[in-house]
Write an enzyme that holds these catalytic residues in place. Structure first.
Site, PDB file in Angstrom:
ATOM      1  N   HIS A  61       0.838  -1.201   0.000  1.00  0.00           N
ATOM      2  CA  HIS A  61       0.000   0.000   0.000  1.00  0.00           C
ATOM      3  C   HIS A  61       0.870   1.247   0.000  1.00  0.00           C
ATOM      4  CE1 HIS A  61       0.858   0.597   4.301  1.00  0.00           C
ATOM      5  NE2 HIS A  61       0.582  -0.698   4.487  1.00  0.00           N
ATOM      6  N   CYS A  67       3.621  -4.722   6.980  1.00  0.00           N
ATOM      7  CA  CYS A  67       3.164  -4.429   5.626  1.00  0.00           C
ATOM      8  C   CYS A  67       4.262  -3.718   4.836  1.00  0.00           C
ATOM      9  CB  CYS A  67       1.915  -3.563   5.666  1.00  0.00           C
ATOM     10  SG  CYS A  67       0.417  -4.467   6.133  1.00  0.00           S
TER      11      CYS A  67
END
Length: 521
Positions: free
Chosen positions: A417, A436
């Site tokens: 992301h 992440c």
């Protein structure tokens, strides 16, 4: 005994690998295939008596001391493994050296000594015997990859890598080993950082090492003074090691200056084997994140079309190594906060600042899905309790996921992301997230997905400029994504690149190379 040992080590590898679980039927088939493919190496390595074999790899020396390996006798049962044309000595030696340094099997250390200590006494049968073991190893790797991919196993004898990049690695590894044998490489210790203009007895030694490693075109005359000329070499050295290119010789730069050519050769050899194993399963298009390099590449039909810096998990919350497929793209995502991040990161912030939830645009829900509201002081008090709530951060400029999220199935709840803090990409050590992967060029990546894989392009174009709510977009086909851990490689220009072992996984991953099925220990 041989089959038992193969089963034992293959089971160990499957447990160690985070990459892919093999179906049991395919795994059993590979075990049988391994016996056939690897029998020449195993039979040669087990033909031993009281003569001690010495390897050029210290870790293999210890294994061979215990095993008391003898000189290898030619096998009469390996004719099917021997190519028609025997490689010349100058070609075969680097092949054997790489496998020796990578530690895939003690037999290659024995072969390396045999080829280099008494080359004039070798017969064509000796050369063919050594080459058969090299071929047998690479055939095993090829068979493993084919089993892992579900592809039919073939028996083509041309399995030794021949690509230009691999040949460059062979040459570089050979050069490093030769350099190690001719130049001493003691450990340097500095009490303070060295900056331009400073004098120190080690400056001349540092200058010579930079010259030997290729970071300086000519060996400078420093007279123990850290000169501007030397700064150029230091910055180039820092660039090749993923360090801040400031010309200051500090702790990290000194650490890499102290790594001997032999240590570099071992690291490069082990990573090359891992990369060779990995590359055999690649499809024409994929996304790859090399975690310790903090780098992402997007490959479209065999061509790299995008490079980007990334932020990965900190050492205490490591980004997992895995293979998956990106199945959808989320435009303007919301963020449902995992309980681990809530506990570790957000509750301490709330305790310090009761306005934190409002400032960061979090909605709070109870476990019945009902929106909960409190005064700032009440949030501070609640943050000191069990806090029976779920947090969802609204889409927008402050959202931790940024404007785009790329979803792929995994059991770790990690994704690709954007970020609301782009300034973090300016850091050299970008192990900063909770697991992440944050992408610097996330807009360019999203645009590629839109042009090549997003089904509803019209809706994307309509919503993208001023969307305020999350919107999921399905893809016409999934894109493979690979999270890997490579700490050494040659770049496209043939220059060595090294990166810090940020998660201290190098030894574990080396042992997870499928070739451990050949280990005699």
């Amino acid at each position: 005994m041989v089959l038992h040992k193969i089963i034992q080590y293959f089971a160990s590898f499957v447990r160690a690998s985070q990459i892919k679980r093999l179906l049991m039927s395919r795994c059993l088939g590979l075990l049988v295939l391994s016996v056939i493919v690897c029998f020449p190496i195993l039979s040669v390595a087990m033909a031993t008596d009281d003569t001690q074999a010495i390897s050029s790899n210290p870790s293999i020396v210890a294994q061979q001391d215990m095993l008391q390996l003898n000189s290898v006798q030619p096998s009469t049962e390996r004719k099917a493994d021997v190519p028609d044309e025997v490689l010349p000595l100058t070609v075969l030696v680097p092949q054997v050296l790489l496998l020796d340094l990578a530690g895939v099997n003690p037999i290659f250390g024995l072969h390396y000594r045999e080829l280099t200590l008494s080359p004039n006494t070798l017969s064509s049968a000796d050369m063919a015997r050594v080459q058969a073991d090299v071929t047998g190893y690479w055939r095993y790797i090829k068979s493993f990859a084919q089993c892992n991919n579900g592809a039919p196993v073939d028996t083509v004898p041309t399995v030794i890598p021949t690509d230009l990049q691999y040949q460059r690695v062979l040459k570089q590894v050979t050069n490093l080993v030769q350099l190690d044998a001719t130049d001493p490489w003691g450990t340097l210790v500095l009490d303070e950082k060295l900056t331009v203009g400073m004098s120190h007895p080690f400056v001349d030694t540092i200058a010579k090492r930079l010259w030997l490693l290729g970071d300086l075109a000519i060996e400078p005359t420093t007279n123990f003074v850290y000169s501007e000329e030397l700064v150029v070499g230091v910055k180039r050295f820092q660039q090749r090691h993923g360090l801040k290119q400031d010309g200051v010789i500090g702790k990290q730069t000194l650490y890499w200056l102290n790594q001997s050519p032999k240590a570099r050769a071992v690291l490069l050899a082990k990573n090359t084997i891992r990369q060779q194993v990995f590359e055999r399963k690649l499809e024409p298009s994929y996304l790859l994140i090399n975690v310790p390099a903090f780098e992402m590449i997007l490959v479209d039909n065999g061509t790299t079309v995008l490079n980007s810096k990334v932020i990965v998990g900190k050492s205490s919350r490591q980004t997992p190594l895995l293979d998956s497929q990106i199945s959808s793209v989320v435009l303007n995502p919301s963020w449902r906060v995992p309980s681990s991040i809530l506990r570790r990161d957000i509750l301490p912030q709330i305790r310090r600042n009761g306005h934190y939830l409002n400032e960061r645009q979090f909605d709070v829900y109870d476990y019945n899905g009902q929106l909960v509201q409190h005064m700032p002081e009440e949030w501070q008090d609640l943050a000191s309790t069990s806090f029976p709530y779920q947090l969802v951060q609204r889409p927008g400029a402050k959202n931790a996921l940024g404007k785009y999220k790329f979803h792929f199935d995994n059991s770790f709840s990690v994704y690709l992301h954007g970020t609301s803090e782009p300034s973090l990409f300016n850091k050299d050590d970008r192990a900063l997230s909770s697991g992440c992967i944050r992408i610097e060029k996330v807009t360019e990546l999203a645009q590629w997905f839109k042009e090549h894989l997003v089904k509803d392009k019209r809706l994307w174009d309509k919503l993208a400029p001023d969307i305020t709510e999350p919107q999921w977009f399905s893809l016409s086909q999934k894109l493979p994504v690979h999270l890997v851990y490579w700490t050494a490689w040659l770049d496209d220009s043939g220059q060595e690149q090294y990166r810090s072992d940020i998660y201290h996984l190098e030894a574990e991953l080396t042992n997870a190379v499928p070739a451990t099925v050949l280990d005699l220990n």
